[in-house]
Design an enzyme around this catalytic site. Structure first.
Site, PDB file in Angstrom:
ATOM      1  N   ASP A 205      22.208 -25.652  20.560  1.00 14.62           N
ATOM      2  CA  ASP A 205      21.395 -24.773  21.388  1.00 14.62           C
ATOM      3  C   ASP A 205      20.518 -25.648  22.283  1.00 14.62           C
ATOM      4  O   ASP A 205      20.641 -26.878  22.257  1.00 14.62           O
ATOM      5  CB  ASP A 205      20.523 -23.858  20.502  1.00 14.62           C
ATOM      6  N   ASP A 207      16.336 -26.088  23.175  1.00  9.68           N
ATOM      7  CA  ASP A 207      15.007 -25.675  22.706  1.00  9.68           C
ATOM      8  C   ASP A 207      13.934 -26.023  23.730  1.00  9.68           C
ATOM      9  O   ASP A 207      13.912 -27.138  24.253  1.00  9.68           O
ATOM     10  CB  ASP A 207      14.678 -26.400  21.395  1.00  9.68           C
ATOM     11  N   ASP A 297      16.268 -21.430  22.423  1.00 12.30           N
ATOM     12  CA  ASP A 297      15.047 -21.094  21.677  1.00 12.30           C
ATOM     13  C   ASP A 297      13.837 -21.383  22.550  1.00 12.30           C
ATOM     14  O   ASP A 297      13.742 -22.460  23.146  1.00 12.30           O
ATOM     15  CB  ASP A 297      14.917 -21.948  20.405  1.00 12.30           C
TER      16      ASP A 297
HETATM   17  N1  CTP Z   1      12.381 -26.009  13.858  1.00  6.81           N
HETATM   18  C1  CTP Z   1      11.165 -25.573  13.394  1.00  6.81           C
HETATM   19  N2  CTP Z   1      10.969 -24.244  13.121  1.00  6.81           N
HETATM   20  C2  CTP Z   1      11.973 -23.352  13.306  1.00  6.81           C
HETATM   21  C3  CTP Z   1      13.219 -23.783  13.785  1.00  6.81           C
HETATM   22  C4  CTP Z   1      13.390 -25.145  14.062  1.00  6.81           C
HETATM   23  O1  CTP Z   1      10.260 -26.375  13.239  1.00  6.81           O
HETATM   24  N3  CTP Z   1      11.757 -22.072  13.044  1.00  6.81           N
HETATM   25  C5  CTP Z   1      12.562 -27.430  14.136  1.00  6.81           C
HETATM   26  C6  CTP Z   1      13.665 -28.030  13.297  1.00  6.81           C
HETATM   27  O2  CTP Z   1      13.163 -28.586  12.126  1.00  6.81           O
HETATM   28  C7  CTP Z   1      14.255 -29.063  14.204  1.00  6.81           C
HETATM   29  C8  CTP Z   1      13.861 -28.620  15.616  1.00  6.81           C
HETATM   30  O3  CTP Z   1      12.947 -27.552  15.458  1.00  6.81           O
HETATM   31  O4  CTP Z   1      13.670 -30.294  13.927  1.00  6.81           O
HETATM   32  C9  CTP Z   1      15.024 -28.175  16.443  1.00  6.81           C
HETATM   33  O5  CTP Z   1      15.810 -27.254  15.718  1.00  6.81           O
HETATM   34  P1  CTP Z   1      17.349 -27.039  16.007  1.00  6.81           P
HETATM   35  O6  CTP Z   1      17.547 -26.490  17.367  1.00  6.81           O
HETATM   36  O7  CTP Z   1      17.866 -26.214  14.886  1.00  6.81           O
HETATM   37  O8  CTP Z   1      17.982 -28.481  15.822  1.00  6.81           O
HETATM   38  P2  CTP Z   1      18.251 -29.678  16.835  1.00  6.81           P
HETATM   39  O9  CTP Z   1      17.649 -30.879  16.225  1.00  6.81           O
HETATM   40  O10 CTP Z   1      17.803 -29.316  18.213  1.00  6.81           O
HETATM   41  O11 CTP Z   1      19.815 -29.840  16.773  1.00  6.81           O
HETATM   42  P3  CTP Z   1      20.930 -29.062  17.614  1.00  6.81           P
HETATM   43  O12 CTP Z   1      21.376 -29.993  18.660  1.00  6.81           O
HETATM   44  O13 CTP Z   1      21.994 -28.752  16.639  1.00  6.81           O
HETATM   45  O14 CTP Z   1      20.308 -27.827  18.185  1.00  6.81           O
HETATM   46 MN    MN Z   2      18.375 -27.493  19.091  1.00  3.88          MN
HETATM   47 MN    MN Z   3      16.901 -24.416  18.015  1.00  2.00          MN
END
Ligand code: CTP
Ligand code: MN
Ligand code: MN
Ligand code: MN
Length: 373
Positions: A205, A207, A297
């Site tokens: 995704d 963020d 997100d």
């Molecule tokens: N996070 C958080 N609270 C949430 C969701 C996520 O603090 N409710 C943090 C996670 O611990 C992570 C970061 O936000 O360290 C990003 O989350 P995520 O998008 O799930 O992971 P990515 O590291 O961005 O990996 P990806 O490339 O798969 O998206």
């Molecule tokens: Mn992510």
């Molecule tokens: Mn995310």
């Protein structure tokens, strides 16, 4: 075979926040296997072994070169007997029989498939498995299954959102979000977080963190942004969560606790023509609709919590988990995405930048691209 002496790996900390881990992983043959073992343990609700495999994988990711023999990992933290046995198997046979057995396991396969759907966690996946369901098609055709709104979106856009998002696609989305946010509030503060801030080439995704320079002004912002995305016709799905943030509460040490900021989990429509490098490209005629769905997100903390939120949402998960464990065990401090609290002094420690937080913790600053633990 040349083996680096044990001294070469001395001084590796047990905490990911005291290691520097870039996206360059020299030990992928081991870490991929360990992450599969961690996932399988998670499905079996074996929390201890799951964390142990994740920690071991994280230590190996931080090493500056590939491990060629067991002697080379002597003295490294977080590598237990179980992990070493798996590594020995890989070093000797080039593969792990244990993980190959798991990959063939019917339950593992089903749970992995089900949890790959947006909105489906291990609990729901387990429930479906117990009902004898094995494929996504079976779930969609089973009459007694009630999918929630998020899961319906997960199935609807499954093929798109299970495909990795590229850096170019993340950049294009960044432009769209930036234009939208600044059209509403020219002075809004916007930052890319998550894996792309850590320099990853691909993600599941994209963020973003957004806030306003004046406290309280961030309150209505996210809902305005969502409206504006809808008006542009690119909002495919939106799950909005209002703020439940309470300034008087102590930070939570437990990593599993979600933060309380206003946020939304979106699925957006991204036009191929807006992606750098794909502009004007003739796409494959079998895939000619010219757009894809992407998971996004957005989190909107108040500005005085911005640094904590940025640090938490930049990740990686293991890096964040270890920061909070380090704070608690080594400094008697409570850290989460909202705040840092010193238990000894009974004081909240404010921060305007990530550097402030590392300094409060007595840690050397680790750059975002060195947090791929
Ligand atoms: N996070 C958080 N609270 C949430 C969701 C996520 O603090 N409710 C943090 C996670 O611990 C992570 C970061 O936000 O360290 C990003 O989350 P995520 O998008 O799930 O992971 P990515 O590291 O961005 O990996 P990806 O490339 O798969 O998206
Ligand atoms: Mn992510
Ligand atoms: Mn995310
Ligand atoms: Mn290198």
């Amino acid at each position: 075979v040349y083996c680096s002496p044990p001294t070469a790996v001395a001084n590796v900390s047990q905490y990911a926040c005291q290691r520097r881990t870039t996206t360059e992983n020299h030990n992928k043959i081991f870490t991929d296997v360990m992450e599969e073992l961690a996932e399988s343990s998670e499905f079996n609700e074996s929390k201890g072994p799951c964390l142990a495999f994740r920690r071991a994988a994280s230590v190996l990711k931080s090493l500056p070169s590939a491990v060629h023999c067991l002697e080379a990992i002597q003295g490294l933290p977080c590598l237990g007997e179980h992990t070493k046995a798996v590594m020995e198997e890989i070093l000797t046979f080039g593969r792990s029989f244990k993980v190959e057995e798991i990959r063939c396991d019917e339950r593992y396969q089903a749970l992995k498939l089900f949890t790959s759907v947006f909105g489906v966690g291990p609990k729901t996946a387990e429930k479906w498995y117990r009902r004898g369901l094995r494929s996504l098609k079976e779930i969609l055709t089973e009459p007694n299954i009630q999918l929630n709104r998020m899961q319906r979106a997960g199935f609807l856009y499954y093929s798109d959102i299970s495909k990795a998002v590229s850096k170019a696609e993340a950049k294009a989305l960044g432009c769209i979000i930036e234009e939208t946010v600044h059209w509403i509030a020219p002075d809004a503060i916007l930052a890319l977080t998550g894996g792309f801030r850590r320099g990853k080439e691909y993600g599941h995704d994209v963020d973003f963190l957004l806030t306003m320079p004046e406290m309280g002004k961030e309150e209505g912002l996210l809902l305005h942004v969502i409206d504006r995305l809808r008006d542009q016709g690119i909002l495919l799905y939106c799950e909005y969560q209002g703020s439940t943030f309470d300034v008087s509460k102590l930070p939570s040490w437990r990593f599993e606790d979600m933060d309380h900021f206003q946020k939304c989990f979106l699925i957006l429509r991204l036009e191929q023509g807006q992606v750098e490098g794909e502009r004007g490209l003739q796409s494959d005629p079998g895939d000619s609709r010219g757009w894809r769905a992407v998971r996004v997100d957005l989190v909107a903390p108040p500005v005085d919590r911005y640094a904590f939120a940025l640090l938490g949402w930049t990740g990686s998960r293991q890096f964040g988990r270890d920061l909070r464990t380090f704070a608690y065990k080594e400094r008697q401090m409570l850290l989460d995405n909202h705040a840092l609290y010193d238990k000894t002094k009974k004081l909240f420690l404010p921060a305007t930048t990530e550097e402030d937080i590392f300094a409060h913790l007595g840690l050397e600053y680790v750059e975002p691209w060195q947090r791929n633990a």
